[in-house]
Design an enzyme around this catalytic site. Structure first.
Site, PDB file in Angstrom:
ATOM      1  N   GLN C 196       0.757  -1.068  -0.040  1.00 45.59           N
ATOM      2  CA  GLN C 196       0.212   0.060  -0.141  1.00 45.59           C
ATOM      3  C   GLN C 196       1.025   1.179  -0.072  1.00 45.59           C
ATOM      4  O   GLN C 196       1.346   1.766   1.125  1.00 45.59           O
ATOM      5  CB  GLN C 196      -1.062   0.025   1.343  1.00 45.59           C
ATOM      6  CG  GLN C 196      -1.676  -1.368   1.182  1.00 45.59           C
ATOM      7  CD  GLN C 196      -2.740  -1.631   0.162  1.00 45.59           C
ATOM      8  OE1 GLN C 196      -3.701  -0.611   0.265  1.00 45.59           O
ATOM      9  NE2 GLN C 196      -2.753  -2.593  -0.607  1.00 45.59           N
ATOM     10  N   ARG C 216      -4.436   3.875   4.260  1.00 47.61           N
ATOM     11  CA  ARG C 216      -3.753   4.491   3.090  1.00 47.61           C
ATOM     12  C   ARG C 216      -3.865   3.542   1.906  1.00 47.61           C
ATOM     13  O   ARG C 216      -4.321   2.383   2.016  1.00 47.61           O
ATOM     14  CB  ARG C 216      -2.109   4.301   3.627  1.00 47.61           C
ATOM     15  CG  ARG C 216      -1.577   2.901   3.585  1.00 47.61           C
ATOM     16  CD  ARG C 216      -0.142   2.809   4.166  1.00 47.61           C
ATOM     17  NE  ARG C 216       0.676   3.721   3.469  1.00 47.61           N
ATOM     18  CZ  ARG C 216       1.468   4.941   4.423  1.00 47.61           C
ATOM     19  NH1 ARG C 216       0.953   4.758   5.550  1.00 47.61           N
ATOM     20  NH2 ARG C 216       1.945   5.956   3.837  1.00 47.61           N
ATOM     21  N   GLY C 237     -11.793   2.600   3.616  1.00 48.33           N
ATOM     22  CA  GLY C 237     -10.859   1.728   3.115  1.00 48.33           C
ATOM     23  C   GLY C 237      -9.817   2.588   2.144  1.00 48.33           C
ATOM     24  O   GLY C 237     -10.079   3.917   2.135  1.00 48.33           O
ATOM     25  N   HIS C 238      -8.999   1.793   1.659  1.00 50.76           N
ATOM     26  CA  HIS C 238      -7.935   2.369   0.926  1.00 50.76           C
ATOM     27  C   HIS C 238      -8.260   2.812  -0.354  1.00 50.76           C
ATOM     28  O   HIS C 238      -8.926   2.382  -1.032  1.00 50.76           O
ATOM     29  CB  HIS C 238      -6.660   1.312   0.745  1.00 50.76           C
ATOM     30  CG  HIS C 238      -7.069   0.199   0.199  1.00 50.76           C
ATOM     31  ND1 HIS C 238      -6.241  -0.680  -0.142  1.00 50.76           N
ATOM     32  CD2 HIS C 238      -8.270  -0.402  -0.155  1.00 50.76           C
ATOM     33  CE1 HIS C 238      -6.842  -1.576  -0.983  1.00 50.76           C
ATOM     34  NE2 HIS C 238      -8.076  -1.620  -0.764  1.00 50.76           N
ATOM     35  N   GLY C 239      -7.693   4.121  -0.522  1.00 52.71           N
ATOM     36  CA  GLY C 239      -7.947   4.795  -1.881  1.00 52.71           C
ATOM     37  C   GLY C 239      -9.308   5.470  -2.075  1.00 52.71           C
ATOM     38  O   GLY C 239      -9.779   6.233  -3.045  1.00 52.71           O
TER      39      GLY C 239
END
Lengths: 335, 335, 335
Positions: C196, C216, C237-239
């Site tokens: 990540q 991240r 969550g990521h993004g």
């Protein structure tokens, strides 16, 4: 880094200019002219057409879609996992024990271990070779952390908890707190606590997200099998056992004494009640409630689907009348 | 430990060999020949038949089911709670203040208090006699912890929070963070924070799990009554009041300014909206949404039940047409 | 404090005795004779009639309802936000760096910064002027905290995370842990971790509750826009990217790579799946599951509504037969 170097490092076939400079990875829609992007499948071909990426990783079958240099992989996601390691800015942790850490005399610390500032390692704890204990972590009495496992900042392991090798636990997770067990004493009108005398055993290669809680057991250990992957804010009740290679998304709550199989895929914010069994290879979609055992593999769901507020209210009225609807339907059919 | 000693210590009638050695407790299905198991009710009689346990605790009425030595109890779960205390490996915490703890001069520390490494006790905080403050805990300005209460590692109490006597708070819980209150300022287009000027008051004999958050109030204290038991990752909004002896399972979210009665049983992952009232002795099953007041005791639920993915999708289609179904049914009935 | 002083400080019209002493604020039903209360709207007129408050803030249109001194405001909630600042007992944090904090040589600490006991600030971190880093916090390598931003106790920022100015992060939150990404390697039967490599960027004037986790990104930064307000125990969550001025209630879970608009109001315990888009000004009610993009502003819900347990079970039976109900209805209509 040259595109050609990446190709040879990961044994990917190159199509196009090997000399293209690659400074990082990004999504197709946001990559700039020095970044490598990924076409995971041809549904995203429009994003590829509009991309400014320097190069793209894609399936050989999709090569016609690209006008830029390509790396070919039958599994672009796996190529992504590999190539991303080249551009990971995560700082290396040195094998160094910070002098502000608090370490009991009877703790056993392996070779090449890193222990961060303000960490607390209690008596009898065992830290395997090459493990990393982040700042502010707490490793309880007699707990053990396997070789190469990394606890990020402020993780708490209670006494006697065991984590296997090569694991990752993200910040703020708590493993081994007391399971939730009380018995109502009719003579006093109060609850009596049931001591949670067992512990938690976590296998090898397990990743546990941030803010996860895994309780210790009362009549048996809580067990998480090898290669399980747990996202953030998951709750695992006491005595629950999860097989190997099971993946659980964030905010899922699993009550106590439940057995979950291997290779399951459990979505986010799922609820699973206590004392049931779930077979191997069961998939449960996001926010479903599992209130009974699932004995056959397959995909399971609950819930109503999302609606506009006004229409939803009417459907809720209908839901509450469903028993009545069935009766009226039967009467009409008889007539 | 001899089985006979356990019998006499807890005044349980013994049937069989008093000399049997007992080294621990376990479930019927996993107990070995030195462990004591429990038959909580006769539904588990098959497990008893197959058990390797050295002895079993069961109801007098079930004594015929056992071929091994027995301890008789009208409430085997209560016997379990008592006997388990003999085999709890949880380390004793010594009344000792670690020199790496940070304690403000104006904090008042009672007799026999334990304060762990790296804990921070702010000005004006009061720690009652025999209380235990775990490593890495933070006790805010003017907060008070009652006699005999145990905060596990990395618990955070904000300023002026009060916890009563004989409580337990598990690791990583946060009590007294600001309630969630903002007012949209149309003149600037921005949100303005509403100061959360009240605090949190928690009664006696309350157990709070790991990763729980209980917010401070804006117009009144947030209150948790005596003998309440809260599992992990519960969220309690600002100004909410919970009566005594209410038990809440993990991951339940309770919004602000709601009043919940006494002796309620609230399942896991339940959602309860703000500004409603729930009567005494209400039971709410797992993952239900409570969006209106519940004025009568009883058992309440929401949700659809779990289905196989393909069939579930069809039911969701039907759910969205429920208003239409009702209209068509009415038309048919009229005809 | 005199009522008249409050009136003039916030330019509110006073009706009644300016000399009334005000020692605090409280709800109408609990205010005592020295406290100021608020009539947010005339639905609560009965509470005003019975109130012991010394004075009340209300709309000019409601002035006839009060028999006690009044402060007049077209927006009593905004007046509340302002007046409450006078009575906030939260301790002032002095610009002082505790000597037990661990601060890397290469960290840049602004002017007037407070750093609490046992905090850890890693290499290359940047702490803006007037920022407050609470006890036990962890600021990772190269992370930056904007001017005037306050991290409460035991907050963890991973490396390279950025938080803007004037923000608040409550205790125990974790920002920048690895997103949840793995690829199954059929050749080994194991999961491979996807690094990540991106980070988290949080705008200005953002408040984040306790126990929140924000991951991240893997292919882009996770982004939270200016003036967003996040309650406790939220998972992002990521993004994922959230616009500005979006307000999210407690325990909501948002999966990765989803885009959420500005000025949205997202209720508590909502689930939002990955890779979808939600438009601006969308309202989602508590505990709904959003499994598809929402492209138009409006109010959206899912779920069944709460029922008594016995009736609910019958409706669940009906829900599972909905496809059958539709077919039978069609047959009857044809006949």
């Amino acid at each position: 880094m040259k595109l050609g170097d990446i190709a040879s490092q990961f044994q990917l076939e190159l199509s196009g200019d090997a000399e293209v400079n690659i400074t990082g990875i990004a999504s197709l829609s946001e990559a700039d002219a020095s970044q490598l992007a990924f076409l995971f499948n041809s549904n995203f071909r429009d994003q590829l057409q509009d991309s400014n990426a320097a190069a793209v990783v894609l399936r050989p079958a999709d090569i016609e879609l690209a006008k830029i240099p390509c790396l070919l992989s039958e599994n672009p996601r796996m190529a992504w996992a590999q190539i991303a390691t080249l551009f990971d800015p995560a700082p290396l942790t040195m094998p160094f024990i910070d002098e502000s850490a608090w370490i009991a005399d009877t703790a056993k610390i392996g070779r090449g271990v890193a222990i961060g500032a303000k960490a607390v390692i209690k008596s009898g704890a065992v830290i395997g070779d090459g493990a990393q204990i982040g700042p502010g972590c707490h490793v309880g009495e007699g707990a053990s952390v396997g070789a190469g496992t990394c606890l990020n900042a402020n993780v708490v392991l209670y006494h006697a908890v065991h984590i296997g090798e090569r694991g990752i636990v993200h910040a703020g997770s708590v493993i081994g707190a007391d399971g939730f067990g009380f018995e109502f004493d009719a003579s006093t009108g109060d609850y009596v606590k049931i001591p949670q005398v067992y512990s938690v055993r976590i296998g090898d290669d397990v990743e546990i997200g941030a803010g996860v809680t895994i309780d210790r057991g009362a009549l048996n250990d809580t067990i998480i099998g090898d290669q399980c992957k747990l996202d953030n804010q998951i709750q695992i009740g006491h005595g629950t056992r999860i097989g190997h290679h099971t993946v659980i998304s964030g905010c899922t709550a699993i009550a106590g004494s439940t057995k979950i199989g291997s290779y399951c895929l459990i979505g986010g914010a799922v609820g699973i009640v206590d004392n049931i069994e779930i077979a191997d290879q069961v998939e449960i979609t996001a926010m479903s409630l599992v209130s009974q055992s699932i004995l056959e593999r397959g995909r399971y769901s609950s819930g109503t689907g999302l609606m506009q507020g006004f229409e939803w209210k009417r459907s809720v009225v209908g839901f509450k009348k469903l028993d009545d609807i069935l009766k009226r339907l039967r009467r009409l059919e008889r007539e």
